[in-house]
Structure formats: C-alpha cells, structure tokens
Design a protein around this motif. Structure first.
Motif, mmCIF file in Angstrom:
data_model
loop_
_atom_site.group_PDB
_atom_site.id
_atom_site.type_symbol
_atom_site.label_atom_id
_atom_site.label_comp_id
_atom_site.label_asym_id
_atom_site.label_seq_id
_atom_site.Cartn_x
_atom_site.Cartn_y
_atom_site.Cartn_z
ATOM 1 N N LEU A 143 -20.706 -6.489 27.804
ATOM 2 C CA LEU A 143 -21.775 -5.780 28.523
ATOM 3 C C LEU A 143 -23.044 -6.610 28.605
ATOM 4 C CD1 LEU A 143 -21.575 -2.077 27.391
ATOM 5 C CD2 LEU A 143 -21.318 -2.989 29.688
ATOM 6 N N ARG A 144 -23.262 -7.444 27.580
ATOM 7 C CA ARG A 144 -24.496 -8.214 27.528
ATOM 8 C C ARG A 144 -24.459 -9.422 28.450
ATOM 9 N NH1 ARG A 144 -24.662 -9.073 21.930
ATOM 10 N NH2 ARG A 144 -24.512 -6.859 21.474
ATOM 11 N N GLN A 145 -23.272 -9.966 28.691
ATOM 12 C CA GLN A 145 -23.183 -11.156 29.534
ATOM 13 C C GLN A 145 -23.120 -10.754 31.013
ATOM 14 O OE1 GLN A 145 -19.607 -13.186 28.428
ATOM 15 N NE2 GLN A 145 -18.266 -11.734 29.464
ATOM 16 N N PRO A 146 -23.353 -11.715 31.922
ATOM 17 C CA PRO A 146 -23.318 -11.369 33.349
ATOM 18 C C PRO A 146 -21.962 -10.775 33.741
ATOM 19 C CG PRO A 146 -24.178 -13.587 33.033
ATOM 20 C CD PRO A 146 -23.706 -13.120 31.699
ATOM 21 N N LYS A 147 -22.021 -9.792 34.658
ATOM 22 C CA LYS A 147 -20.818 -9.108 35.139
ATOM 23 C C LYS A 147 -19.698 -10.060 35.526
ATOM 24 C CE LYS A 147 -22.327 -4.928 37.402
ATOM 25 N NZ LYS A 147 -22.585 -4.279 38.685
ATOM 26 N N GLU A 148 -20.062 -11.165 36.179
ATOM 27 C CA GLU A 148 -19.070 -12.100 36.725
ATOM 28 C C GLU A 148 -18.171 -12.636 35.613
ATOM 29 O OE1 GLU A 148 -22.479 -12.682 37.309
ATOM 30 O OE2 GLU A 148 -22.255 -11.260 38.964
ATOM 31 N N GLN A 149 -18.788 -12.921 34.447
ATOM 32 C CA GLN A 149 -18.019 -13.465 33.325
ATOM 33 C C GLN A 149 -16.878 -12.537 32.951
ATOM 34 O OE1 GLN A 149 -18.770 -16.891 32.970
ATOM 35 N NE2 GLN A 149 -18.102 -16.259 30.942
ATOM 36 N N THR A 150 -17.194 -11.236 32.880
ATOM 37 C CA THR A 150 -16.171 -10.262 32.520
ATOM 38 C C THR A 150 -15.120 -10.180 33.619
ATOM 39 O OG1 THR A 150 -17.857 -9.046 31.325
ATOM 40 C CG2 THR A 150 -15.802 -7.885 31.779
ATOM 41 N N GLN A 151 -15.563 -10.331 34.868
ATOM 42 C CA GLN A 151 -14.597 -10.276 35.964
ATOM 43 C C GLN A 151 -13.667 -11.492 35.926
ATOM 44 O OE1 GLN A 151 -17.298 -9.573 39.134
ATOM 45 N NE2 GLN A 151 -17.133 -7.351 38.961
ATOM 46 N N TYR A 152 -14.193 -12.659 35.533
ATOM 47 C CA TYR A 152 -13.313 -13.826 35.361
ATOM 48 C C TYR A 152 -12.223 -13.504 34.349
ATOM 49 C CZ TYR A 152 -16.907 -16.658 37.690
ATOM 50 O OH TYR A 152 -17.804 -17.168 38.595
ATOM 51 N N LEU A 153 -12.655 -12.864 33.255
ATOM 52 C CA LEU A 153 -11.700 -12.532 32.188
ATOM 53 C C LEU A 153 -10.630 -11.574 32.685
ATOM 54 C CD1 LEU A 153 -10.839 -12.363 29.138
ATOM 55 C CD2 LEU A 153 -12.446 -10.491 28.930
ATOM 56 N N THR A 154 -11.062 -10.465 33.306
ATOM 57 C CA THR A 154 -10.078 -9.462 33.705
ATOM 58 C C THR A 154 -9.182 -10.006 34.816
ATOM 59 O OG1 THR A 154 -11.650 -8.471 35.246
ATOM 60 C CG2 THR A 154 -11.554 -7.541 33.047
ATOM 61 N N ARG A 155 -9.748 -10.828 35.705
ATOM 62 C CA ARG A 155 -8.916 -11.402 36.769
ATOM 63 C C ARG A 155 -7.895 -12.377 36.208
ATOM 64 N NH1 ARG A 155 -13.323 -12.914 40.882
ATOM 65 N NH2 ARG A 155 -14.211 -10.831 40.990
ATOM 66 N N ALA A 156 -8.314 -13.186 35.233
ATOM 67 C CA ALA A 156 -7.389 -14.142 34.622
ATOM 68 C C ALA A 156 -6.224 -13.402 33.971
ATOM 69 C CB ALA A 156 -8.123 -15.003 33.594
ATOM 70 N N LEU A 157 -6.538 -12.286 33.314
ATOM 71 C CA LEU A 157 -5.478 -11.526 32.646
ATOM 72 C C LEU A 157 -4.571 -10.847 33.663
ATOM 73 C CD1 LEU A 157 -7.379 -9.916 29.621
ATOM 74 C CD2 LEU A 157 -5.969 -11.963 29.667
ATOM 75 N N ASP A 158 -5.173 -10.291 34.717
ATOM 76 C CA ASP A 158 -4.374 -9.639 35.760
ATOM 77 C C ASP A 158 -3.433 -10.642 36.429
ATOM 78 O OD1 ASP A 158 -5.021 -6.970 35.594
ATOM 79 O OD2 ASP A 158 -6.841 -7.188 36.783
ATOM 80 N N HIS A 159 -4.001 -11.798 36.796
ATOM 81 C CA HIS A 159 -3.192 -12.859 37.387
ATOM 82 C C HIS A 159 -2.028 -13.212 36.483
ATOM 83 C CE1 HIS A 159 -4.498 -14.537 41.119
ATOM 84 N NE2 HIS A 159 -5.771 -14.456 40.780
ATOM 85 N N LEU A 160 -2.374 -13.388 35.215
ATOM 86 C CA LEU A 160 -1.373 -13.821 34.246
ATOM 87 C C LEU A 160 -0.179 -12.873 34.226
ATOM 88 C CD1 LEU A 160 -0.883 -15.822 31.766
ATOM 89 C CD2 LEU A 160 -1.623 -13.903 30.386
ATOM 90 N N VAL A 161 -0.454 -11.567 34.014
ATOM 91 C CA VAL A 161 0.672 -10.659 33.833
ATOM 92 C C VAL A 161 1.401 -10.405 35.154
ATOM 93 C CG1 VAL A 161 -0.211 -9.528 31.787
ATOM 94 C CG2 VAL A 161 -0.802 -8.611 34.018
#
Lengths: 206, 206
Positions: free
Chosen positions: A34-52
C-alpha cells in the motif's frame, strides 16, 4: 485480528495462505504494497498472473519452461544418454549451478508421499519409464532428497527399470567439502566411509 | 540464479522485492503458487489489485478504511475529545485489541525520518494541527514507537500545539506485565521507576 477494512482483511487472508507466512507477516507485506506506488504492486500481480496462466512444462523433462522443449533438452552439447531424476526446478537449478553435469534431467514434480496423498500417478514417472524403454538412456542418476519419500520414489522407479540394460546410480552422500569430521552426523560420515573413492578421483574433483 | 523460464524469473524478481523476502524464499513461494490450482493464485492477485486500487483512507483519522469515515470515527460511543496519535493501521489494531481506549485515532502514516527522506509534509500532521486548533480535542496521546524518529515526530508536533489549551500525554513506558525485573533493560526499568503510579491505580488496571 480486527481489520478496519474488508479489502485489507481479504488481501491479508490471501497472502497468509502462502507457506511460512502468518497473519502478522502478511499484514506487514500488504502494508508495504500500500505504501509503494500502485504500479509496483501491479507489476507483481501481473507477473504472478502471467506465470500461472502462461507457464509451460518442457514436454521432455517436465521442467518449467517458456517453450515446448526447454533449453537443456534442446541443447546439442548435452549427453542425452544420462538422465538425472530430480524433484523440481530448484534441484535442476542447483545441479546446473555446479556445472558438473552434462546430461539431461527428468523432473518428477514431487515425491511419492502417501501422507500427502501423492501417489506414483501424480508424478511424471510414466514418461521416465518410456524414455528408459526407448533405449536412448544409458544411465539414470537418482538425485532426490534422501528422505523416506525420496527413497520410496527411487525404489519405486528402480523396481520397474531394473530389468533393462541401464546403469542406475545415485548422487554420492557424504560430509560436505570443508566440513570437519567431528561435527558430521554418524549416518552421513558412515556413508562417506562406505562409499569411499580412489584418492586420485578426490583430487580431480576439487 | 539461472532460471529456465523468463516468466518464472520475472515472478521471482517481483516477489523478492517484498521486504524480508529474498530470492530463495521468493522461488519457494512462486513454486507453491504454481503447484496449487490457478484459481487460488487469481484470488491472491485480485485481492491485491482490489486493495491498491480501491482502498480509502478515513477522511478524519487517515486510517485504512473502505468508507469515507471509518467505523471508529463515525461511532457515537467514542470520545472525540481524546485523540491518540499513531504511526499506522497496525498500531490502531494493537490499541483496539486492548479495549482500553475509547477516544479517536490520528494515523500519521509514518514518522519523520530524514534518513529515509520523510519530512513533516509527507505525514498527516497538518490535519492533526487543524483538529487541535478547532478546539474539539482536549487531549492528545502520543503513541509512536520510542525510537529517535518517533521522538522527533512527537517533539515536532508538540512544539506546534504547546500554546493551545490542550493536555498532551504519551503512553506509559515500563517493563511488561509479567516480566521479571532482573531481565529488564535499564532504560525501561528506569522509566518504570521515574513514572511510578499510585498503587491503587495499578490494581485497577490489571
């Protein structure tokens, strides 16, 4: 824990499903997101979505791969007559890091474990047997962890291929390079003594 | 680490950005995600996406909330004349768990920390001063952690409100309930002695 927000509670609950992560750690991680920029979290969730969604397993060795046939299986420099049987991608990475193995791998995807409900049919054993039957493989190297489950899996495979003309080996167990004898456990030290090697070999390998 | 897959590498890199999670732990977590049903991972990524996109801060206390005015701020049972100044939502949850505080909170969102580039303007200090100036608040309770950053933040706020007719207190520091004296550090034990309380009060609070 009483949360002030359903969204927060939901996120913490999902993160705490991960192995080794409790509610407190999950809350710490989520607050960091929550503290870091939104984009960072979106990179994370997109990387995981792509992966699975897009991850593939190599059709030959069943290792994680982006393509149909992984780099190792498709390499012309590797000796396809030696196949190392491992549990998962981490073992492949560990052995590749040593740069001491030039053969191919076969990733079982787990070990036989009745306690966890994992039987032989859940693992990639069938395709390993087919490789052996095809006659290309001359040596099989068991590199599963030496737990009860690992030994069971080794033995299960061994029983089904022992009649074929194939060398079956297991990676050497012994005390680590640099370790002092007095601190080694007796089982490991015992194996080191029983499976001693010619002195010249020990020089070559260091 | 040499990865057999870009997707895997990408996911591990993103997960290892989280605080306290190294590459090895990240790989373990990511492999866990791969082993479980796809839906599970999608629940996780969706919960995180929802969180960062839809989360709100209470317009009064700045605590994390799903609505404009959080449950605590909008409750008629709370005493709005006492405001407890805390760092983040975890502190609110910790104090709420004690069920000993009936006032409202003010979540600063951090502490003044020149080392990390966090100045007063990054925190919700302005709106706290406004609350004080409005005259509704009769007591401010500082409950920041007793680090240099916490003390600096307390003092920064204190300087700006000390001329107003308002009680300014800080939560008591002392050795924990149940702790033995001989194991307490001297600073904590020293504060316990200097800030001793009437014996009758210690009975009432246990």
């Amino acid at each position: 824990m009483d949360f002030s927000s359903k969204l927060l509670e939901n996120a913490v609950n999902e993160v705490s499903q991960l192995p080794g992560i409790g509610k407190r750690t999950a809350l710490r991680l989520v607050l960091h997101l929550l503290r870091q920029p939104k984009e960072q979290t979106q990179y994370l969730t997109r990387a995981l979505d792509h992966l699975v969604n897009d991850i593939k397993l190599c059709k030959s060795c069943h290792n994680i791969s982006d393509v149909e046939l992984c780099d190792i299986c498709s390499s012309h420099k590797r000796d396809e007559s030696i196949v190392c049987v491992v549990e998962d991608v981490r073992d492949v990475m560990a052995i590749e890091n040593t740069a001491q193995f030039q053969g191919l791998y076969h990733v079982l995807g787990g070990k036989i474990s009745p306690m966890e409900g994992i039987g032989p049919s859940h693992l990639k054993i069938e395709s390993l047997l087919e490789k052996v039957k095809s006659g290309v493989v001359k040596e099989l190297v068991f590199a599963l962890s030496s737990t009860m489950e690992g030994d069971t899996t080794n033995f299960y495979i061994y029983k089904q291929i022992k009649d074929y003309d194939i060398r079956i080996s297991a990676i050497a167990r012994g005390i680590s390079v640099g370790d002092e004898l007095e601190y080694a456990d007796e089982v490991t030290l015992g194996r080191s003594i029983v499976n001693r090697i010619p002195f010249e070999n020990s020089l070559r390998q260091s």
